[in-house]
Design an enzyme around this catalytic site. Sequence first.
Site, mmCIF file in Angstrom:
data_model
loop_
_atom_site.group_PDB
_atom_site.id
_atom_site.type_symbol
_atom_site.label_atom_id
_atom_site.label_comp_id
_atom_site.label_asym_id
_atom_site.label_seq_id
_atom_site.Cartn_x
_atom_site.Cartn_y
_atom_site.Cartn_z
ATOM 1 N N ASP A 118 0.870 -1.175 0.000
ATOM 2 C CA ASP A 118 0.000 0.000 0.000
ATOM 3 C C ASP A 118 0.905 1.222 0.000
ATOM 4 O O ASP A 118 2.132 1.105 -0.090
ATOM 5 C CB ASP A 118 -0.931 -0.013 1.212
ATOM 6 N N HIS A 149 -2.378 3.635 -4.573
ATOM 7 C CA HIS A 149 -1.814 3.194 -3.287
ATOM 8 C C HIS A 149 -0.381 2.694 -3.448
ATOM 9 O O HIS A 149 0.011 1.698 -2.831
ATOM 10 C CB HIS A 149 -2.687 2.105 -2.666
ATOM 11 N N GLU A 201 -9.334 3.302 -5.621
ATOM 12 C CA GLU A 201 -9.038 4.655 -5.128
ATOM 13 C C GLU A 201 -7.924 5.363 -5.889
ATOM 14 O O GLU A 201 -7.053 6.000 -5.283
ATOM 15 C CB GLU A 201 -8.724 4.609 -3.622
#
Length: 636
Positions: free
Chosen positions: A311, A381, A446
């Site tokens: 991440d 990420h 995202e």
Amino acid sequence: MADYRLETSWRPVEGGFGCLTFTLFNLSAEPLSGFSLAYTSETRVADKHVCDGGSLKRQVAHFHEFMPPEGLSVRPGGHWRFTVEGLTREPKHVTAGVKSAYLTLGDGRHVPVGFGALILEGRDGGAAAPLLPVGQVQEPYSLLPWPLSLGLKAGELPVVLYPAEKTRPDAIRTLSLVLGLYQRLYPADTAPFSLSAIKGGRAIRFVAESSIAAFAYELRFTAHEIVLSSADEAGRQYGLISLAQLLHGARADREHFKFPNFGTIADQPRYDWRGCHLDVARQFYPVADIVRLIDILAWNKLNIFHWHLTDDEAWRLEIKTYPALTAIGARRGPDEVLVPQLGDGAEPRAGHYTQDDIRRIVAHAASLHVEVVPEIDVPGHSTATLFSLPELIDGQEAPDSYRAVQGYPNNALNPAVEFTYEFLGKVFDEMVALFPGDYIHIGGDEVAQGAWLSSPLCKALMKREKLSGTAELQSYFLKRIKAMLSERGKKLAGWNEVSHGGGVDRDGTLLMAWEKPAVGIELAQQGYDVVMTPGQAYYLDMAQAEAWDEPGAAWAGYALPEHSYAYEAAGELPEALQEKVRGIQACIWTENFTSRAYFNRLVFPRLPAVAEAAWTPLERKDWDRFAAIVRMWPML
């Protein structure tokens, strides 16, 4: 005891997300001057804010560094106080405050700062209610998940269970494996099984029955023996786990639970994907913790361990072709490339899994019929990746050209940098050798709106491929990734945003609906196979109740264990789409898991609740019965 302590409080402010007050106490014998204060917190300061009594020097995601007014000296026993108004989100729970803190002194040294929980000013935040009722059982048998059908009569408690004479070696090996599982989970308790006959015990006779469904089992209790029938080794293991559970409950709580002497149990799983996800990027969990969590999954008859290995905060998987990924990307600290994040203090923290660690964990999981699904989160990420390998960046792209959802600027791998695909190809080559399962999870979530649009290389790519906007660029990227996985014999799993911008080929793709339940319906309508994991019910980092003192995150509201238990993930899908739901999954995101106590408070009993929702048909679920049994179940 630390020489310095930081106390924080929050109060609401009309028209905004409130005001934080920070008070740093100097508990040392020397005056404090020429310093800065760094802390980590999920409650982030907004770009537009007002600070009274100090100034924000820098911020990276959850990391904040504040400077005192010029010339400030804090005497021994004195304090420095400052306030900040202008936050990105209103804190809802006690864990929204400081998670670590340290001072950087004038000579460059970093010294730890003690800190307390976030205090709510001016009102009572409510009491944290009990998460479980006392519970009650109509049938006195401790089984979780509850089986498909059961008709039993209780009798005497056997001393132990053992294999009947002439039991095949493969069945004895399975019994020994489940015995080892029980002894790891309950090391102080009497073992449920013996490999040899014991007076006062009961024999188990194993029967291979091809007419029984895969992963299913049947148990028949007679006066002289227990017959366990199954078609495969997994079903045999689940049947033995059920016997161990029955004996455990009957011993642990003799007032409420018994062991059956007569009758039958017929059982099989409701879904074939019964998963639990763990994020090890934000908080690193050593191998022993991972092994124990997999044991807990097996005890609850979960069969997927979704391992979130990378991440923004860290890259945890050893890739021998690119040692910088862990040499740089698995380290955070005041003087490291990656600054401290949630829970990191004055000392650097590092942690990753060697390939030998991976092999050990995957083999352990496989022995318990748990498949490990690894995740490397791309293209978003990816801060740790980009800091480790700067050649992945389009050097002409403007810095800070976009800001990601969680405060990391320019954190997505660039679809127009050809080295991106060379890099990922070599990563996949090493992963394929380590993870024998069908799926590699590639994230796909995202990516900030506007990502890549200032990259000259992406502008040229968009023109050449007739692409429009961030979502279509991501779709282009993911289609190439899917092809790369297919070439290596793997299927693509991802979060629901993989479908954006045209998505990828539905065949061999599995998407996880996390944002809200309606997303799962939309994905199924688009032809994707779906795992339901909505934050509103199955994200185990969410607080379990509204009270301020309940730990956990708040973006999806809160989820009492009863809600996680009762929630029907596929309940709103039309009948024609039900077959697109492969199963359900709990997710453990670790921003708030800065202690073992918080882990166990948030994950249990909700993880066994999701496990029962994954295994047991709706009409067989019973919250009061579950509550009575689950209090005997293991935690991390």
